[in-house]
Write a protein that holds these residues in place. Structure first.
Motif, PDB file in Angstrom:
ATOM      1  N   PRO A 302       8.320  20.618 -93.416  1.00 37.36           N
ATOM      2  CA  PRO A 302       8.621  20.597 -94.852  1.00 37.36           C
ATOM      3  C   PRO A 302       8.070  21.827 -95.568  1.00 37.36           C
ATOM      4  CG  PRO A 302       7.817  18.447 -94.132  1.00 37.36           C
ATOM      5  CD  PRO A 302       7.619  19.386 -92.985  1.00 37.36           C
ATOM      6  N   VAL A 303       8.816  22.312 -96.538  1.00 34.31           N
ATOM      7  CA  VAL A 303       8.412  23.449 -97.348  1.00 34.31           C
ATOM      8  C   VAL A 303       7.635  22.920 -98.546  1.00 34.31           C
ATOM      9  CG1 VAL A 303       9.247  25.357 -98.796  1.00 34.31           C
ATOM     10  CG2 VAL A 303      10.371  24.846 -96.611  1.00 34.31           C
ATOM     11  N   ARG A 304       6.540  23.586 -98.884  1.00 36.74           N
ATOM     12  CA  ARG A 304       5.757  23.211-100.053  1.00 36.74           C
ATOM     13  C   ARG A 304       6.320  23.926-101.287  1.00 36.74           C
ATOM     14  NH1 ARG A 304       0.234  22.334 -98.030  1.00 36.74           N
ATOM     15  NH2 ARG A 304       0.465  20.659 -96.497  1.00 36.74           N
ATOM     16  N   VAL A 305       6.484  23.185-102.375  1.00 44.74           N
ATOM     17  CA  VAL A 305       6.932  23.770-103.641  1.00 44.74           C
ATOM     18  C   VAL A 305       5.801  23.602-104.646  1.00 44.74           C
ATOM     19  CG1 VAL A 305       8.098  21.610-104.285  1.00 44.74           C
ATOM     20  CG2 VAL A 305       8.688  23.731-105.451  1.00 44.74           C
ATOM     21  N   ASN A 306       5.445  24.681-105.322  1.00 48.25           N
ATOM     22  CA  ASN A 306       4.323  24.625-106.254  1.00 48.25           C
ATOM     23  C   ASN A 306       4.750  24.042-107.593  1.00 48.25           C
ATOM     24  OD1 ASN A 306       1.564  25.172-106.974  1.00 48.25           O
ATOM     25  ND2 ASN A 306       2.357  26.788-108.307  1.00 48.25           N
ATOM     26  N   SER A 307       3.905  23.156-108.127  1.00 47.81           N
ATOM     27  CA  SER A 307       4.252  22.461-109.360  1.00 47.81           C
ATOM     28  C   SER A 307       3.487  22.958-110.579  1.00 47.81           C
ATOM     29  CB  SER A 307       4.004  20.948-109.193  1.00 47.81           C
ATOM     30  OG  SER A 307       2.646  20.697-108.864  1.00 47.81           O
ATOM     31  N   THR A 308       2.658  23.990-110.423  1.00 49.55           N
ATOM     32  CA  THR A 308       1.933  24.544-111.558  1.00 49.55           C
ATOM     33  C   THR A 308       2.469  25.940-111.871  1.00 49.55           C
ATOM     34  OG1 THR A 308       0.210  25.573-110.203  1.00 49.55           O
ATOM     35  CG2 THR A 308      -0.143  23.290-110.906  1.00 49.55           C
ATOM     36  N   GLY A 309       1.970  26.524-112.932  1.00 48.44           N
ATOM     37  CA  GLY A 309       2.373  27.887-113.273  1.00 48.44           C
ATOM     38  C   GLY A 309       2.915  27.988-114.679  1.00 48.44           C
ATOM     39  N   THR A 310       3.205  29.206-115.065  1.00 52.32           N
ATOM     40  CA  THR A 310       3.747  29.530-116.378  1.00 52.32           C
ATOM     41  C   THR A 310       4.458  30.866-116.271  1.00 52.32           C
ATOM     42  OG1 THR A 310       3.146  30.227-118.629  1.00 52.32           O
ATOM     43  CG2 THR A 310       1.467  30.467-116.953  1.00 52.32           C
ATOM     44  N   PRO A 311       5.527  31.074-117.030  1.00 49.58           N
ATOM     45  CA  PRO A 311       6.196  32.381-116.997  1.00 49.58           C
ATOM     46  C   PRO A 311       5.277  33.544-117.371  1.00 49.58           C
ATOM     47  CG  PRO A 311       7.611  30.752-118.037  1.00 49.58           C
ATOM     48  CD  PRO A 311       6.276  30.094-117.848  1.00 49.58           C
ATOM     49  N   TRP A 312       4.166  33.256-118.069  1.00 48.85           N
ATOM     50  CA  TRP A 312       3.245  34.333-118.425  1.00 48.85           C
ATOM     51  C   TRP A 312       2.537  34.912-117.207  1.00 48.85           C
ATOM     52  CZ3 TRP A 312       4.229  36.254-122.877  1.00 48.85           C
ATOM     53  CH2 TRP A 312       4.593  35.461-123.955  1.00 48.85           C
ATOM     54  N   LEU A 313       2.607  34.245-116.053  1.00 49.90           N
ATOM     55  CA  LEU A 313       2.015  34.790-114.828  1.00 49.90           C
ATOM     56  C   LEU A 313       2.791  35.983-114.282  1.00 49.90           C
ATOM     57  CD1 LEU A 313       0.853  31.634-112.850  1.00 49.90           C
ATOM     58  CD2 LEU A 313      -0.571  33.563-113.549  1.00 49.90           C
ATOM     59  N   ALA A 314       3.985  36.220-114.811  1.00 48.61           N
ATOM     60  CA  ALA A 314       4.756  37.399-114.396  1.00 48.61           C
ATOM     61  C   ALA A 314       4.185  38.619-115.100  1.00 48.61           C
ATOM     62  CB  ALA A 314       6.231  37.209-114.750  1.00 48.61           C
ATOM     63  N   THR A 315       3.014  39.044-114.627  1.00 45.32           N
ATOM     64  CA  THR A 315       2.304  40.169-115.226  1.00 45.32           C
ATOM     65  C   THR A 315       1.664  40.993-114.131  1.00 45.32           C
ATOM     66  OG1 THR A 315       0.641  40.767-116.899  1.00 45.32           O
ATOM     67  CG2 THR A 315       0.137  38.874-115.522  1.00 45.32           C
ATOM     68  N   ALA A 316       1.494  42.287-114.384  1.00 44.19           N
ATOM     69  CA  ALA A 316       0.973  43.201-113.365  1.00 44.19           C
ATOM     70  C   ALA A 316      -0.388  42.742-112.858  1.00 44.19           C
ATOM     71  CB  ALA A 316       0.854  44.610-113.951  1.00 44.19           C
ATOM     72  N   GLY A 317      -0.550  42.721-111.545  1.00 45.90           N
ATOM     73  CA  GLY A 317      -1.821  42.376-110.937  1.00 45.90           C
ATOM     74  C   GLY A 317      -2.021  40.911-110.642  1.00 45.90           C
ATOM     75  N   SER A 318      -1.152  40.049-111.180  1.00 45.98           N
ATOM     76  CA  SER A 318      -1.296  38.617-110.944  1.00 45.98           C
ATOM     77  C   SER A 318      -1.199  38.291-109.456  1.00 45.98           C
ATOM     78  CB  SER A 318      -0.233  37.858-111.740  1.00 45.98           C
ATOM     79  OG  SER A 318      -0.268  36.483-111.457  1.00 45.98           O
ATOM     80  N   GLY A 319      -0.275  38.947-108.769  1.00 50.39           N
ATOM     81  CA  GLY A 319      -0.116  38.703-107.338  1.00 50.39           C
ATOM     82  C   GLY A 319      -1.311  39.153-106.527  1.00 50.39           C
ATOM     83  N   ASP A 320      -2.015  40.207-106.979  1.00 50.93           N
ATOM     84  CA  ASP A 320      -3.214  40.669-106.279  1.00 50.93           C
ATOM     85  C   ASP A 320      -4.319  39.609-106.359  1.00 50.93           C
ATOM     86  OD1 ASP A 320      -1.858  43.088-105.896  1.00 50.93           O
ATOM     87  OD2 ASP A 320      -2.666  43.939-107.739  1.00 50.93           O
ATOM     88  N   VAL A 321      -4.448  38.990-107.528  1.00 45.56           N
ATOM     89  CA  VAL A 321      -5.424  37.904-107.689  1.00 45.56           C
ATOM     90  C   VAL A 321      -5.085  36.748-106.749  1.00 45.56           C
ATOM     91  CG1 VAL A 321      -6.359  36.197-109.295  1.00 45.56           C
ATOM     92  CG2 VAL A 321      -5.930  38.540-110.072  1.00 45.56           C
ATOM     93  N   LEU A 322      -3.802  36.398-106.693  1.00 46.97           N
ATOM     94  CA  LEU A 322      -3.368  35.311-105.813  1.00 46.97           C
ATOM     95  C   LEU A 322      -3.681  35.627-104.353  1.00 46.97           C
ATOM     96  CD1 LEU A 322      -1.810  32.666-105.258  1.00 46.97           C
ATOM     97  CD2 LEU A 322       0.296  34.025-105.272  1.00 46.97           C
ATOM     98  N   SER A 323      -3.456  36.865-103.943  1.00 47.48           N
ATOM     99  CA  SER A 323      -3.726  37.242-102.549  1.00 47.48           C
ATOM    100  C   SER A 323      -5.200  37.097-102.213  1.00 47.48           C
ATOM    101  CB  SER A 323      -3.276  38.691-102.307  1.00 47.48           C
ATOM    102  OG  SER A 323      -1.883  38.789-102.360  1.00 47.48           O
ATOM    103  N   GLY A 324      -6.073  37.577-103.103  1.00 41.23           N
ATOM    104  CA  GLY A 324      -7.503  37.439-102.848  1.00 41.23           C
ATOM    105  C   GLY A 324      -7.928  35.991-102.784  1.00 41.23           C
ATOM    106  N   LEU A 325      -7.391  35.176-103.682  1.00 39.83           N
ATOM    107  CA  LEU A 325      -7.710  33.746-103.706  1.00 39.83           C
ATOM    108  C   LEU A 325      -7.270  33.065-102.415  1.00 39.83           C
ATOM    109  CD1 LEU A 325      -8.537  31.106-105.144  1.00 39.83           C
ATOM    110  CD2 LEU A 325      -6.321  31.158-106.315  1.00 39.83           C
ATOM    111  N   ALA A 326      -6.038  33.316-101.989  1.00 42.64           N
ATOM    112  CA  ALA A 326      -5.533  32.692-100.762  1.00 42.64           C
ATOM    113  C   ALA A 326      -6.292  33.196 -99.536  1.00 42.64           C
ATOM    114  CB  ALA A 326      -4.039  32.980-100.617  1.00 42.64           C
ATOM    115  N   GLY A 327      -6.637  34.490 -99.518  1.00 42.81           N
ATOM    116  CA  GLY A 327      -7.404  35.026 -98.397  1.00 42.81           C
ATOM    117  C   GLY A 327      -8.774  34.387 -98.288  1.00 42.81           C
ATOM    118  N   SER A 328      -9.403  34.137 -99.427  1.00 43.48           N
ATOM    119  CA  SER A 328     -10.706  33.487 -99.429  1.00 43.48           C
ATOM    120  C   SER A 328     -10.615  32.062 -98.887  1.00 43.48           C
ATOM    121  CB  SER A 328     -11.254  33.482-100.858  1.00 43.48           C
ATOM    122  OG  SER A 328     -12.603  33.077-100.896  1.00 43.48           O
TER     123      SER A 328
END
Length: 378
Positions: A302-328
């Motif tokens: 099964p594929v996981r679908v995320n149920s949180t978030g906001t369109p305001w997350l479409a901002t520069a650097g947001s993905g870098d924060v996510l990568s560090g968080l997931a790596g940790s």
């Protein structure tokens, strides 16, 4: 005849304040037929509130794809089980607010094609230090990111990693001074990834520019690796497929399209198919970022679908924060599917807290991760 019926329907819709949509059920494929499409257009012109029965007519219940005309609902009341088309874009945008009504049917969990984690699920997965834990037992995440041109990507990846549960963050790369200026608790190494010291997981790619050598060195390690941003472009694809340790790839739609050799629009129109194909093709867990964030493992489950978030997350650097968080989270012991899913959930929740309906920046999102963590734990 059919034309007369359609004309009468359009006239009735034009006078309506509420429209109940039950034109097509879950077996409908390929968008609405011409007469029904005319009714959908009339509904849109009328401004009436729309309540869809089970799912909006014209969307694909199984894939979330929209091929042709479809009704746009303000509210969808669904029965028996949530359908993928109510959770995955672009169809999700047609569903409006979704309300589930049980009718005594409980499909076996083994039949699920999608999973959506909730607070209790994430709380069970969050790492918790024990009394005898030290920084090394909690895990060390390595960040091999940034460049002379993009030092901020390294800083942002570290900001997410420091709040992701690992006991320490080790940074290698050209942005060490910038990282230490912002986060002096970071362990900065002048050596390459292979000689940097004890690490339980690596994050590589954010802001890497053209540093293919560092990406290759990280991929050659025997610990879990998160591959993001420039790393997705620089990585040797056979090296990714041939890794003995787990890999978590985190592309957005444009990067996913490049990896698959298709147009971005094709990925955005069929996100569920795209994330499954990427996971199978690269033998990796794939977190496909976007308005609907999906996480798929290489085993076809099964594929996981995320149920949180906001369109305001479409901002520069947001993905870098996510990568560090997931790596940790990877370094703290979660498997890639759980690490990606939990990171997306916390990141989306932190984005909501940071934005509060207004523009926000990536640093603001990182700063709210502990609040999201506490909120999940209750």
């Amino acid at each position: 005849g059919r034309a007369v019926t359609a004309d009468r329907g359009e006239a009735a819709v034009a006078r309506a304040r509420l429209v109940v949509d039950g034109i097509v059920g879950i077996g409908g494929k390929g968008g609405l037929r011409p007469d029904a499409a005319r009714l959908a257009e009339a509904v849109a012109r009328s401004g009436a509130a729309v309540v869809a029965v089970d799912l909006p007519s014209g969307v694909d219940a199984d894939t979330g794809e929209v091929r042709g005309a479809a009704l746009r609902a303000d509210l969808t009341v669904t029965f028996g089980a949530y359908k993928p088309g109510l959770l995955v874009d672009p169809a999700r945008e047609y569903a409006g607010v979704v309300r589930f009504v049980g009718i005594g049917i409980e499909p076996p969990p083994a039949d699920a094609v999608l999973q959506a984690l909730q607070h209790a699920d994430v709380a069970r997965l969050l790492p918790t230090p024990e009394a005898e834990s030290d920084k090394y037992r909690r895990g060390v995440v390595g960040i091999a990111a940034g460049s002379a041109r993009y030092p901020g990507a390294a800083v942002l990846a570290v900001s997410g990693a420091l709040r992701g549960g690992a006991g320490a963050v080790r940074y290698v790369g050209p942005a060490g001074d910038a990282v230490l200026a912002r986060y002096p608790e970071t362990l900065v190494s002048d050596a390459g990834p292979a000689k940097a010291g004890r690490v339980q997981a690596w994050v590589t790619g954010p802001g890497a520019g053209d540093d293919a050598a560092t990406v290759a060195e990280v991929l050659a390690t025997d610990v879990p690796v998160l591959l993001d941003a420039d790393g997705l472009r620089l990585a040797d694809r056979d090296a990714v497929r041939g890794r003995g340790a787990p890999t978590l790839m985190t592309p957005h739609a444009g990067e996913a399209a490049a990896l698959l050799g298709v147009r971005r629009e094709e990925v955005e129109a069929a996100r569920l198919a795209a994330v499954r194909e990427l996971a199978a093709r690269y033998r990796a867990t794939v977190l496909l970022k976007g308005s609907t964030t999906l996480v798929a493992g290489p085993d076809g489950g099964p594929v996981r679908v995320n149920s949180t978030g906001t369109p305001w997350l479409a901002t520069a650097g947001s993905g870098d924060v996510l990568s560090g968080l997931a790596g940790s989270l990877l370094a703290s012991g979660l498997d890639p599917l759980d690490a990606g899913s939990v990171a997306a959930y916390l990141h989306g929740l932190a984005g909501r807290f940071a934005a509060q309906g207004a523009p926000t920046g990536a640093h603001d999102v990182a700063a709210r991760i502990p609040e999201a963590w506490r909120n999940v734990r209750g």
